[in-house]
Design an enzyme around this catalytic site. Structure first.
Site, PDB file in Angstrom:
ATOM      1  N   GLU A 284      40.890  39.144  44.871  1.00 58.61           N
ATOM      2  CA  GLU A 284      39.566  38.645  44.462  1.00 58.61           C
ATOM      3  C   GLU A 284      39.452  37.135  44.571  1.00 58.61           C
ATOM      4  O   GLU A 284      38.393  36.570  44.318  1.00 58.61           O
ATOM      5  CB  GLU A 284      39.213  39.049  43.025  1.00 58.61           C
ATOM      6  CG  GLU A 284      39.227  40.527  42.730  1.00 58.61           C
ATOM      7  CD  GLU A 284      38.869  40.845  41.284  1.00 58.61           C
ATOM      8  OE1 GLU A 284      38.542  39.910  40.514  1.00 58.61           O
ATOM      9  OE2 GLU A 284      38.922  42.034  40.912  1.00 58.61           O
TER      10      GLU A 284
ATOM     11  N   GLU B  32      39.208  38.455  48.367  1.00 60.87           N
ATOM     12  CA  GLU B  32      38.881  39.651  49.137  1.00 60.87           C
ATOM     13  C   GLU B  32      38.878  40.877  48.229  1.00 60.87           C
ATOM     14  O   GLU B  32      39.406  40.854  47.137  1.00 60.87           O
ATOM     15  CB  GLU B  32      39.880  39.848  50.283  1.00 60.87           C
ATOM     16  CG  GLU B  32      41.343  39.593  49.946  1.00 60.87           C
ATOM     17  CD  GLU B  32      41.914  40.474  48.876  1.00 60.87           C
ATOM     18  OE1 GLU B  32      41.600  41.688  48.875  1.00 60.87           O
ATOM     19  OE2 GLU B  32      42.669  39.980  48.027  1.00 60.87           O
TER      20      GLU B  32
END
Length: 344
Positions: free
Chosen positions: A311, A169
């Site tokens: 991420e 994310e």
């Protein structure tokens, strides 16, 4: 709505056969530790005695948060869109790791404040708006946005099939959203649920803790995961939640990343408890509340590397361990096959 998930049968014939196969290998029983547990889990997920991880995909879900206006991050909201561009250009940590581990990478724009100016083959548009409303002032998402996000996440799995998914994310302010979800769904207080995120100093941390406490005091706790996602979620967290449920329904393994991904997993587990067998918690983040939430979920992470990037960087590092577990189950010799004497 994501499809129902088939609960794994840890005591059925397939599980017994895989355990017997592992015990027949040229090693003391159980000596490969959690790699043996992973091999069994993957066999049950794929419903085969010899699982394979011949395809893997990383999806990074990105969105902005209205609560960022409260000064809960040392970075401006513009960084979300800038990092999306960096993912697509191949310069981010997850971009490097995806190449290193032969893992297809896509970025899902769930509601970044500024959309990318040009199309890109790795960019998927699932925008629900230009950032959420502020969770401090009322629900961050509407109930319809929650349902659309869940459906979008599940549909991505149908469109991008893989044996394993590493979900990440990106979103300035999303550790505040995750902290509020944690505070509203556990008995832990706001300070226990709120970390420094992207590097807040002490005054910033105190401000962020106050925002989380005030938001939950105003909107309340709940056992209803959809209501929690509406009140405190982010577009990317809700879509990630749907993707986890969709991946499990498709009998794929889900590598869970750090604090924000665990927030999505916690909400998804409330929607369908059968998801638990499909989750592999790849690492424990240096974001202090993460270890507490893993303990609440009785989850044992594979790695502890002091990561706090997000991420999907921690999730994808679990992929070589899954591949190793599959290889050991498939290729390691048995005592009988290798002519090695078993223990007496």
């Amino acid at each position: 709505m994501p499809a129902p998930i088939t609960a794994l049968d840890w005591r059925g014939p397939l599980a017994d056969a895989v355990r017997a196969e592992l015990d027949s290998k040229t090693k003391p029983p159980g000596s490969l530790g959690r790699l043996e547990t992973l091999a069994l889990q993957l066999a049950l997920i794929q419903n085969v005695p010899r699982p394979r991880l011949d395809s893997a995909r990383c999806l990074v879900f990105a969105a902005d948060h209205g609560v960022a206006a409260q000064g809960v991050s040392p970075y401006p909201q513009a960084v979300t869109a800038q990092m999306v561009a960096n993912f697509l250009a191949g310069g981010a940590a997850i971009s490097v790791l995806a190449r290193e581990f032969d893992c297809a990478l896509s970025v899902v724009d769930c509601g970044v404040l500024s959309a990318q100016p040009t199309p890109h083959p790795q960019l998927l548009d699932r925008r629900l708006g230009a950032g959420t409303a502020s969770l401090l002032e009322g629900p961050a998402l509407s109930p319809q946005q929650v349902e659309t996000a869940l459906a979008n996440g599940a549909a991505l799995i149908d469109a991008l099939p893989a044996r394993a998914y590493a979900f990440g994310e990106m979103g300035i302010g999303n550790t505040t959203s995750a902290a509020a979800l944690m505070h509203a769904s556990t008995a832990l207080d706001a300070a226990q649920c709120t970390g420094r995120g992207t590097g807040l100093d002490d005054p910033g941390l105190a401000r962020k803790q106050a925002v989380v406490a005030d938001a939950v005091a105003r909107q309340g706790r709940s056992e209803d995961p959809r209501l929690l996602l509406s009140r405190y979620g982010g577009f990317e967290i809700a879509t990630l939640c749907g993707a986890m449920l969709g991946a499990a329904a498709a009998r794929s393994v889900v590598l869970v990343d750090g604090f924000i991904a665990t927030a999505a997993a916690a909400m998804a587990l409330r929607i369908d408890r059968a998801l638990r067998g499909y989750l592999v918690f790849a690492h424990v983040s240096a974001e202090a509340p993460h270890a507490r939430w893993l303990a609440e979920l009785q989850a044992e992470p594979l790695l502890d590397l002091g990561l706090r990037l997000g991420e999907g960087s921690g999730a994808i590092l679990g992929l070589p361990l899954l591949r190793a577990a599959c290889a050991l189950l498939a290729d390691m010799a048995t005592f009988a096959g290798a002519g090695v004497t078993e223990r007496t």
